[in-house]
Write an enzyme that holds these catalytic residues in place. Structure first.
Site: not given
Ligand code: CTP
Length: 412
Positions: A217-220, A284
């Site tokens: 995943s990502n930091r959104s 994101a």
């Protein structure tokens, strides 16, 4: 926090006699903090639970209780009748808590105190938050009264289930002040400039499964997407929020579709967008996903682990293509989250994905991008306009984006 729909608004808060009246003081305080002028009207019974002074202190305004008290205009010296003046000035009449007795009076047009007189005299929309013992709430008389009010266009929030004043558990608790405040925004925004518009907003960072317990995943945080959805709702739009997992709670007054992966987000957006007036992709979206997620948890081995990844669908580009075929959303807006060459990369995405507008976002800055409440974006339009916005709250950025979408609708 600056929320456009609440700016310069006057809310008339009616408080009736129930234990939940103490929560109305919290509500009055929250509304005042966000810049709303709150005039409080207490029924006689309400003053037994909370003193008028409490409301006076949190709102810094006079509090009204007496139907027969005339006011003197300090300028002209003329007498005015408070219930008529208050009724005419209000943008919203919010009654919280509303007892079973007050619900009955409202349903039947009985006006025997200052609050119920105001309710008859005001052209403002009415929002009520009932609170009572569960047997009183479930009584056919109360249910019929609520149905009458709803049919008449009154908005009812709650009651919720939980601990009641009697010590019992059941349906009858007044909704929490935060939820009532959200509903107040929805009702105040009903005739806003996005009325009759259907919009789709995506939010959060997608999760691509590696195995049943791990994902990429990502930091959104989802904050920008949620702010966009709430701003559109506050301006009267019908909103579908397609969101990957976040720590934010489901907003009231709009449709939320929870998804995990890019593929699920694509399907949800495709389903919601075909006749939408706009799509704003603030999510994101993972660009890659593991080709074959393991069915069982991957156990650690001696050596390193190699994951084979494949590209996910580019949702935004696909929706913009569909739009050109007359089957997608009318306006397509993207975000460009960048750590370098911000404007060059954003312009490239705007053109390559054939968007109307892109919000370029330098996510390496501490006060913009992931997790924080502020953002600094540059808006690039397909017509070549470049608009570098100063640092502002995500709510304000959201309104700036909807302002431009409105202009695009107008210019066709
Ligand atoms: N986006 C999308 N589907 C994807 C990837 C991105 O719809 N699979 C959308 C995002 O929601 C955003 C815009 O495309 O509105 C830009 O996303 P970004 O990841 O920054 O751009 P990419 O085109 O993926 O380019 P790169 O990763 O090379 O920066």
């Amino acid at each position: 926090m600056s929320i456009r729909v609440l700016k310069d608004k006057r809310v008339l808060l009616g408080v009736t006699g129930g234990v939940a009246a103490y929560k109305a003081a919290i509500l009055a305080s929250r509304l005042t903090q966000v810049g709303v002028a709150v005039d409080v009207v207490l029924t006689e019974a309400a003053t037994r639970f909370v003193a008028p002074l409490t409301f006076q202190a949190v709102t810094q305004r006079p509090v009204y209780t007496d139907l027969f008290e005339l006011e003197v205009d300090p300028g002209s010296g003329e007498l005015s009748i408070p219930h008529i003046a208050l009724a005419k000035a209000a943008d919203l009449l919010l009654i919280a808590p509303a007892t079973g007795n007050t619900l009955a009076k409202l349903a039947h047009g009985i006006a025997d105190n200052l609050l119920t007189n105001i309710a008859l005299a005001t052209p403002a929309p009415l929002l009520i938050a009932p609170a009572m013992e569960s047997d009183m709430w479930a009584h056919p008389a109360t249910q019929t009264n609520v149905a009458t009010l709803t049919e008449r266009g009154v908005t009812v929030v709650g009651p919720t289930a939980g601990h009641l004043a009697s010590g019992a558990e059941g349906v009858g608790r007044m909704s929490e002040p935060a939820e009532i405040l959200e509903m107040a925004r929805v009702v105040l925004g009903q005739a806003g400039d996005l009325e009759q518009r259907r919009v789709v907003v995506s939010a959060g960072g997608t999760r691509e499964a590696i195995d049943p317990v791990r994902f990429i995943s990502n930091r959104s945080s989802g904050k920008m997407g949620y702010a966009l959805a709430l701003a559109a709702r506050d301006r009267g739009a019908q909103v579908t929020l397609v969101t990957a997992p976040t720590s934010l709670s489901d907003p009231v007054g709009l449709k939320t579709v929870q998804v995990e992966s890019a593929a699920q987000m694509r399907d949800a957006i495709l389903a919601a967008s075909s006749d939408a007036d706009a799509l704003v992709m603030a999510a994101a979206v993972s660009d890659y996903r593991p080709i074959e997620p393991a069915h069982q948890k991957i156990k650690k081995g001696e050596e390193g682990l190699t994951l084979q990844l494949s590209r996910t669908p580019d949702i935004l580009a696909e929706m913009a293509r569909l739009r050109e075929l007359g089957r997608g959303p009318k306006i397509v807006v993207g975000f460009a989250a960048e750590t370098q060459d911000l404007l060059v990369n954003a312009r490239d995405k705007l053109q390559r994905k054939r968007l109307d507008l892109i919000a370029a976002n330098d996510v390496s800055a501490a006060d913009a991008g992931f997790s924080v409440d502020t953002n600094r974006v540059t808006l690039l339009s397909a017509d070549g306009t470049v608009d570098a916005l100063p640092l502002m709250s995500k709510e304000e950025v959201a309104d700036e984006i909807w302002d431009r979408v409105c202009r695009l609708w107008e210019t066709g």
